[in-house]
Scaffold this motif. Structure first.
Motif, PDB file in Angstrom:
ATOM      1  N   ALA A   1       0.814  -1.212   0.000  1.00  0.00           N
ATOM      2  CA  ALA A   1       0.000   0.000   0.000  1.00  0.00           C
ATOM      3  C   ALA A   1       0.850   1.265   0.000  1.00  0.00           C
ATOM      4  O   ALA A   1       0.569   2.232  -0.714  1.00  0.00           O
ATOM      5  CB  ALA A   1      -0.932   0.008   1.205  1.00  0.00           C
ATOM      6  N   VAL A   2       1.919   1.251   0.816  1.00  0.00           N
ATOM      7  CA  VAL A   2       2.729   2.463   0.996  1.00  0.00           C
ATOM      8  C   VAL A   2       3.774   2.631  -0.101  1.00  0.00           C
ATOM      9  O   VAL A   2       3.928   3.713  -0.666  1.00  0.00           O
ATOM     10  CB  VAL A   2       3.387   2.458   2.394  1.00  0.00           C
ATOM     11  N   ALA A   3       4.513   1.566  -0.398  1.00  0.00           N
ATOM     12  CA  ALA A   3       5.637   1.674  -1.329  1.00  0.00           C
ATOM     13  C   ALA A   3       5.232   1.526  -2.793  1.00  0.00           C
ATOM     14  O   ALA A   3       5.868   2.120  -3.659  1.00  0.00           O
ATOM     15  CB  ALA A   3       6.698   0.623  -0.982  1.00  0.00           C
TER      16      ALA A   3
ATOM     17  N   VAL B   1      -0.130   5.238  -1.068  1.00  0.00           N
ATOM     18  CA  VAL B   1      -1.223   5.903  -0.362  1.00  0.00           C
ATOM     19  C   VAL B   1      -0.654   7.096   0.396  1.00  0.00           C
ATOM     20  O   VAL B   1       0.519   7.107   0.783  1.00  0.00           O
ATOM     21  CB  VAL B   1      -1.931   4.935   0.617  1.00  0.00           C
ATOM     22  N   SER B   2      -1.487   8.084   0.631  1.00  0.00           N
ATOM     23  CA  SER B   2      -1.020   9.288   1.317  1.00  0.00           C
ATOM     24  C   SER B   2      -1.420   9.326   2.788  1.00  0.00           C
ATOM     25  O   SER B   2      -0.982  10.210   3.536  1.00  0.00           O
ATOM     26  CB  SER B   2      -1.560  10.537   0.613  1.00  0.00           C
TER      27      SER B   2
ATOM     28  N   HIS C   1       7.833   0.161  10.382  1.00  0.00           N
ATOM     29  CA  HIS C   1       7.960  -0.470   9.064  1.00  0.00           C
ATOM     30  C   HIS C   1       8.760   0.446   8.135  1.00  0.00           C
ATOM     31  O   HIS C   1       8.447   1.641   8.016  1.00  0.00           O
ATOM     32  CB  HIS C   1       6.567  -0.756   8.491  1.00  0.00           C
ATOM     33  N   PRO C   2       9.799  -0.063   7.491  1.00  0.00           N
ATOM     34  CA  PRO C   2      10.677   0.783   6.661  1.00  0.00           C
ATOM     35  C   PRO C   2       9.938   1.586   5.602  1.00  0.00           C
ATOM     36  O   PRO C   2      10.255   2.758   5.383  1.00  0.00           O
ATOM     37  CB  PRO C   2      11.642  -0.229   6.026  1.00  0.00           C
ATOM     38  N   SER C   3       8.963   0.992   4.936  1.00  0.00           N
ATOM     39  CA  SER C   3       8.236   1.719   3.896  1.00  0.00           C
ATOM     40  C   SER C   3       7.494   2.906   4.486  1.00  0.00           C
ATOM     41  O   SER C   3       7.436   3.994   3.890  1.00  0.00           O
ATOM     42  CB  SER C   3       7.248   0.788   3.177  1.00  0.00           C
TER      43      SER C   3
ATOM     44  N   ARG D   1       7.100   8.773   5.513  1.00  0.00           N
ATOM     45  CA  ARG D   1       6.927   9.857   6.482  1.00  0.00           C
ATOM     46  C   ARG D   1       8.098  10.835   6.416  1.00  0.00           C
ATOM     47  O   ARG D   1       7.905  12.059   6.501  1.00  0.00           O
ATOM     48  CB  ARG D   1       6.787   9.296   7.887  1.00  0.00           C
ATOM     49  N   ALA D   2       9.308  10.315   6.253  1.00  0.00           N
ATOM     50  CA  ALA D   2      10.482  11.184   6.148  1.00  0.00           C
ATOM     51  C   ALA D   2      10.404  12.059   4.907  1.00  0.00           C
ATOM     52  O   ALA D   2      10.874  13.205   4.914  1.00  0.00           O
ATOM     53  CB  ALA D   2      11.758  10.339   6.119  1.00  0.00           C
TER      54      ALA D   2
END
Length: 205
Positions: free
Chosen positions: A84-86, A90-91, A159-161, A166-167
């Motif tokens: 979902a993230v990588a 998703v935002s 979680h790394p992704s 976030r960074a």
């Protein structure tokens, strides 16, 4: 009891024709804006609560809306978060707990889960929340539901992704608690912001 085959027939007869253009677009497009992590409880339906259309939410449902901290061992929850993230990018990620949660009730009341060893093992992901609400008294289940959302947000951040997004400033994490009898949704802040726990949630996700 609702008959599933009757439901499918009604979907094909009444619902699908009204949204046929949307489903045609979704046939080769998958761009959800939000990852919704909720409880497996049948009373908590993310698309209904948020009034989202098909394609708008990427949903993970687990007992107790638990999110294990990251470990370099493949599992379904971690893989779904990463996808979902990588991949889908998703935002926003919402972790949503709810009133009268069976998992949190069992933990708050110290119920014997010896006959359900897999459930007991899974609920260990809430150990920190259980410890932090030990003195909550009569309202311990509600307190544990809120504290558990905070804890799962913290687990999610490992979680790394998620950490990368976030960074980069492309991902927001939010905590919600859904109250089944009233339909209300309260926003739960992170552990460092406990006074924000009972704000009504801004539902535009």
């Amino acid at each position: 009891m609702h008959d599933l085959s009757d439901g499918v027939a009604r979907f094909q007869r009444e619902v699908f024709p009204a949204k046929e253009r949307l489903f045609a677009e979704l046939a080769d497009t998958h761009r959800p804006a939000t990852l919704f992590i909720g409880c497996s409880d049948a009373r908590v339906v993310p698309e209904l609560i948020t009034q989202s259309e098909p394609g708008e939410l990427f949903v993970i449902r687990t007992a107790g809306n638990l999110v294990p901290t990251y470990a370099p061992v493949p599992d379904g929850v971690t893989a779904s978060i990463e996808y979902a993230v990588a991949v889908l990018r998703v935002s926003c990620v919402v972790v949503c707990g709810h009133s009268a949660c069976g998992a949190m009730t069992a933990l708050a009341e110290g119920r014997d889960l010896g006959a359900a060893s897999s459930v007991a093992g899974w609920l260990r992901h809430a150990d920190a929340s259980v410890a932090r609400t030990a003195g909550a008294g009569a309202d311990r289940v509600a307190a544990l539901v809120r504290e558990n959302v905070r804890a799962q947000l913290a687990n999610l951040a490992t979680h790394p992704s998620v950490a990368r997004a976030r960074a980069e400033g492309t991902l927001t994490l939010r905590g919600w608690v859904y109250d089944i009898p009233t339909g209300r949704v309260a926003e739960v802040g992170p552990a460092s912001d406990r006074p924000a726990a009972d704000r009504p949630a801004a539902l535009s996700v």
